[in-house]
Design an enzyme around this catalytic site. Structure first.
Site, mmCIF file in Angstrom:
data_model
loop_
_atom_site.group_PDB
_atom_site.id
_atom_site.type_symbol
_atom_site.label_atom_id
_atom_site.label_comp_id
_atom_site.label_asym_id
_atom_site.label_seq_id
_atom_site.Cartn_x
_atom_site.Cartn_y
_atom_site.Cartn_z
ATOM 1 N N ARG A 1 0.832 -1.211 0.000
ATOM 2 C CA ARG A 1 0.000 0.000 0.000
ATOM 3 C C ARG A 1 0.862 1.253 0.000
ATOM 4 N NH1 ARG A 1 -4.087 3.014 3.784
ATOM 5 N NH2 ARG A 1 -5.497 3.741 2.129
ATOM 6 N N HIS B 1 0.813 4.340 -2.553
ATOM 7 C CA HIS B 1 0.474 5.695 -2.112
ATOM 8 C C HIS B 1 1.566 6.714 -2.448
ATOM 9 C CE1 HIS B 1 -3.269 5.498 0.634
ATOM 10 N NE2 HIS B 1 -3.387 4.731 -0.429
ATOM 11 N N TRP C 1 -13.250 -10.091 7.767
ATOM 12 C CA TRP C 1 -13.119 -10.743 9.071
ATOM 13 C C TRP C 1 -12.534 -12.138 8.852
ATOM 14 C CZ3 TRP C 1 -16.710 -7.525 7.302
ATOM 15 C CH2 TRP C 1 -16.902 -6.337 8.018
HETATM 16 C C1 HEM Z 1 -9.824 3.274 -6.210
HETATM 17 C C2 HEM Z 1 -8.571 3.101 -5.737
HETATM 18 C C3 HEM Z 1 -8.310 2.646 -4.320
HETATM 19 C C4 HEM Z 1 -8.994 2.942 -3.168
HETATM 20 C C5 HEM Z 1 -10.202 3.863 -2.985
HETATM 21 C C6 HEM Z 1 -8.328 2.209 -2.091
HETATM 22 C C7 HEM Z 1 -8.725 2.260 -0.742
HETATM 23 C C8 HEM Z 1 -8.179 1.491 0.273
HETATM 24 C C9 HEM Z 1 -8.602 1.536 1.646
HETATM 25 C C10 HEM Z 1 -9.719 2.421 2.217
HETATM 26 C C11 HEM Z 1 -7.841 0.625 2.332
HETATM 27 C C12 HEM Z 1 -7.902 0.310 3.835
HETATM 28 C C13 HEM Z 1 -6.811 1.086 4.564
HETATM 29 C C14 HEM Z 1 -6.894 0.782 6.069
HETATM 30 O O1 HEM Z 1 -8.007 0.957 6.613
HETATM 31 O O2 HEM Z 1 -5.853 0.370 6.663
HETATM 32 C C15 HEM Z 1 -6.937 0.026 1.386
HETATM 33 C C16 HEM Z 1 -6.012 -0.943 1.715
HETATM 34 C C17 HEM Z 1 -5.110 -1.492 0.810
HETATM 35 N N1 HEM Z 1 -4.903 -1.077 -0.505
HETATM 36 FE FE1 HEM Z 1 -6.142 0.134 -1.557
HETATM 37 N N2 HEM Z 1 -7.270 1.482 -2.583
HETATM 38 C C18 HEM Z 1 -7.212 1.731 -3.940
HETATM 39 C C19 HEM Z 1 -6.266 1.227 -4.821
HETATM 40 C C20 HEM Z 1 -5.210 0.400 -4.458
HETATM 41 C C21 HEM Z 1 -4.101 0.039 -5.351
HETATM 42 C C22 HEM Z 1 -3.960 0.538 -6.790
HETATM 43 C C23 HEM Z 1 -3.276 -0.791 -4.633
HETATM 44 C C24 HEM Z 1 -1.983 -1.468 -5.038
HETATM 45 C C25 HEM Z 1 -1.622 -1.720 -6.292
HETATM 46 C C26 HEM Z 1 -3.873 -0.934 -3.308
HETATM 47 C C27 HEM Z 1 -3.351 -1.731 -2.301
HETATM 48 C C28 HEM Z 1 -3.883 -1.843 -1.021
HETATM 49 C C29 HEM Z 1 -3.428 -2.813 -0.020
HETATM 50 C C30 HEM Z 1 -2.327 -3.858 -0.224
HETATM 51 C C31 HEM Z 1 -4.206 -2.593 1.132
HETATM 52 C C32 HEM Z 1 -4.122 -3.339 2.462
HETATM 53 C C33 HEM Z 1 -3.257 -2.540 3.407
HETATM 54 C C34 HEM Z 1 -3.137 -3.177 4.800
HETATM 55 O O3 HEM Z 1 -3.623 -4.323 5.003
HETATM 56 O O4 HEM Z 1 -2.508 -2.522 5.669
HETATM 57 N N3 HEM Z 1 -5.037 -0.200 -3.227
HETATM 58 N N4 HEM Z 1 -7.157 0.563 0.136
#
Ligand code: HEM
Ligand code: 2NW
Length: 290
Positions: free
Chosen positions: A45, A49, A188
């Protein structure tokens, strides 16, 4: 103009493989983080970002300058929870002071993906730390409460196609949401630290119900305890996106191939690597054990 990548004096594949191995070994050591999910998803992530701030209209933001290290970007509410990944990388940065922050943040995502059995990701070094004044303003990362046209418009800023958008979002097979970070909760018991096409299979096979969560935000939940963000679910509501969801749910190899290409494009957006030679493909720890 594009940022010109600069070679780190005399560093070669072996040097970057050492950084990869240090990150990979630390991932194995610290496996208890976040309910035994580990740091892998959080590192992926972070790599997204730091790249997702890129704006092709004025070539600002993006992974090149490593500006996440400055307070303004690290404190962006959209980056809540990524302090864990940044803290994880501090000793790595100390051990290899010659690597730029932009190279470290992106290499960490590549390492995490490969160590979570994802595809091999070709990676190029050469990002150069920028000054604090070059830190992009907050608000360049996406809003999870939106629909398909928002997602298409948002990624249009980077020049991604529908197919590349769907492939990239497949990374949501990893990790979980945390109410205290983003106001979304779950899945979950089903959060994973293995890279698969599960996200697409779940999207199509689960019976999704739109519910308000404890933070008052709407999300899709399934009886099996899976969840989808509105922007996740938009991929099956929008006909043009849905076509690729169906493709990747059926064909994991196609997903791996397309994810690899879109992820490299994300991490390299705005950077001219010129004649710095071809990308490195790192060995996983398992491949080096033998
Ligand atoms: C429309 C685009 C996207 C939105 C709105 C979005 C939104 C989110 C949100 C709200 C979370 C939860 C964060 C938390 O509560 O800890 C998340 C987690 C995550 N996102 Fe996205 N994301 C997007 C695109 C992506 C992309 C492009 C990638 C990677 C190529 C990605 C990889 C991840 C990963 C790996 C997590 C898990 C992080 C963790 O477990 O700590 N996301 N994302
Ligand atoms: N595991 C996830 C699923 Br299943 C669905 N969506 C997500 C969004 C962000 C982070 C993790 C997930």
């Amino acid at each position: 103009a594009l940022h010109l990548a600069k070679a780190q004096d005399g560093k070669s594949l072996e040097d970057f493989q050492k950084v990869y191995n240090a990150i990979a070994e630390k991932l194995r050591d610290e496996d208890e983080f976040d309910g035994y999910i580990g740091y892998g998803p959080n590192l992926v992530r972070l790599s997204w970002h730091v790249s997702g701030t890129f704006d092709k209209n004025d070539n600002s933001g993006g992974s090149f300058g490593g500006t996440y290290r400055f307070k303004k970007e690290a404190d962006d509410p959209a980056n809540k929870g990524l302090q864990n990944a940044a803290h994880f990388l501090e000793p790595i940065a100390k051990k290899f002071p010659w690597i730029s922050h932009g190279d470290l943040y992106t290499l960490a995502g590549v390492t995490a993906l490969q160590e979570m059995q994802g595809p091999k990701i070709p990676w190029r070094p050469g990002r150069v730390d920028a000054d604090e004044k070059d830190t992009p303003e907050n608000g360049r990362l996406p809003d999870a409460s939106q629909d398909g046209s928002y997602v298409r418009h948002y990624f249009g800023r980077f020049g991604f196609t529908d197919q590349e958008i769907v492939a990239l979002l497949g990374a949501h097979c990893l990790g979980k949401t945390h109410l205290e970070n983003s106001g979304y909760e779950g899945p979950w018991g089903a959060a994973t630290n293995t890279f698969t096409n599960e996200f697409f299979v779940n999207l199509l096979n689960e019976n999704w119900k739109l519910e308000k969560n404890e933070a008052g935000n709407k999300q899709y939940n399934s009886e099996k305890g899976y969840m989808m963000l509105p922007t996740d679910y938009a991929l099956v509501q929008d006909g043009k996106f849905r076509k690729y969801v169906e493709k990747y749910a059926k064909d994991q190899d196609a997903f791996f191939e397309d994810f690899k290409s879109a992820y490299v494009k994300l991490l390299e957006n705005g950077i001219d690597f010129g004649k710095l030679g071809k990308a490195y493909v790192f060995k996983t720890l398992d491949e080096q054990d033998s």
